[in-house]
Design an enzyme around this catalytic site. Structure first.
Site, PDB file in Angstrom:
ATOM      1  N   ARG A   1      38.167  37.176  33.823  1.00  0.00           N
ATOM      2  CA  ARG A   1      37.590  37.062  35.048  1.00  0.00           C
ATOM      3  C   ARG A   1      36.212  38.066  34.845  1.00  0.00           C
ATOM      4  NH1 ARG A   1      41.546  41.608  38.157  1.00  0.00           N
ATOM      5  NH2 ARG A   1      42.441  42.748  36.060  1.00  0.00           N
TER       6      ARG A   1
ATOM      7  N   CYS B   1      35.853  43.268  33.272  1.00  0.00           N
ATOM      8  CA  CYS B   1      37.644  43.810  33.682  1.00  0.00           C
ATOM      9  C   CYS B   1      38.794  43.916  32.981  1.00  0.00           C
ATOM     10  CB  CYS B   1      37.966  41.955  34.024  1.00  0.00           C
ATOM     11  SG  CYS B   1      37.655  39.996  32.397  1.00  0.00           S
TER      12      CYS B   1
END
Length: 305
Positions: free
Chosen positions: A260, A255
């Site tokens: 994430r 990410c």
């Protein structure tokens, strides 16, 4: 008659214990299960929230505060927490060798998932996420506590870090050239296309926009339901298969800074059982690296602002 009643009570108790054990199987626990097991001494509950003051304003009873910025990463180098550092923190949190660790947090469980990934790197077993995280617990009106914890020191011992669970820059570049892995960019479509370098308000950035050449884009948010819980394994399998991620090749997730992508690592690795590495250097490393293959569909140019 009394012995018959005792037998019935015992059978009922075993049935309840059996259902509780069954509910805790797998990588996720539900809010209902956790509510019923808050007093279970075999459980150690760890909150990994990054917004200031969230834990202090109220946390799930029995939870220990784990600070991502200082506890799960090295405070000097850009690296994950060292073995000794993390082991000390876990022992202070009362974690024993046979404990079941349940992680949860704010911000969609991103940083809790990072915690699960780092624990996996060090070989810690019996690690689970609270499905839906802190947001779902609060939305359901469940209890929060501000009481300080008094825990006996734990005895957990960490293994050496397993490099097979972590992708480095050179490996990502090699994967692009050799097509040895499926690379999954889990950022927003605007980040992936290069329209923006980082979401509004986020300080960590890069001087190039775009994505790792050859990477497919499956935003992390597509893996969850409206209430923040993961979609069913069947729905997850279909979601990723549509993007060409079906478990037939090893996977690298990334990410912007790796949090994430930890969430997607958890979905692919722990829920679907695929062979997955998390690239925690992610775009803030890759987008600043010299000479790596980048695809910038939007053609955005960094101007220093």
């Amino acid at each position: 008659m009394a012995s018959k009643i005792r037998l019935l009570v015992t059978a009922a108790g075993l049935a309840i214990l059996g259902s509780v054990a069954a509910a805790s199987e797998g990588p996720l626990v539900t809010t209902e299960w956790l509510q019923e097991n808050l007093e279970n001494p075999e459980i150690r509950l760890l909150e990994v929230s990054v917004n200031p003051g969230v834990y202090e304003r109220g946390h799930i009873p029995g939870a220990t505060n784990i600070v991502w910025h200082t506890d799960l990463v090295d405070p000097v180098r850009r690296d994950i927490a060292s073995k000794d550092q993390l082991q000390s923190i876990l022992r202070d949190a009362g974690v024993n060798a046979d404990s079941t660790i349940i992680l949860y947090g704010d911000t969609n469980n991103w940083f809790a998932a990072w915690g699960a990934w780092v624990l996996d790197v060090y070989g810690v077993e019996n690690v689970k996420l609270l499905d839906g995280g802190r947001a779902l617990w609060e939305a359901e009106g469940r209890q929060l506590s501000t009481s300080p914890l008094a825990l006996a020191a734990g005895n957990i011992e960490l293994g050496e870090a397993d490099p097979a669970l972590r992708a480095k820059l050179a490996e990502v570049v090699d994967a692009v050239e050799s097509e040895s892995h499926v690379i999954v960019d889990i950022r927003s479509p605007d980040e992936y296309s290069g329209k923006i370098i980082a979401p509004e308000g986020f300080k960590e950035t890069a001087i190039r926009a775009g994505h790792v050449s050859g990477a497919v884009n499956v935003p992390w948010s597509q893996a969850v339901q409206e209430d923040g819980r993961f979609k069913s394994p069947e729905d997850l399998k279909a979601l990723y298969a549509e993007a060409g991620v079906d478990g037939s090749k090893p996977v690298i997730t990334y990410c912007r800074i790796g949090e994430r992508s930890s969430h997607t690592w958890f979905a692919l690795s722990k829920i679907l059982g695929y062979d997955v590495k998390n690239y925690d250097g992610s775009w803030t490393e890759y987008g600043n690296a010299v000479g790596v293959p980048v695809t910038n569909l939007a053609g955005t140019i960094w101007t220093g602002r």
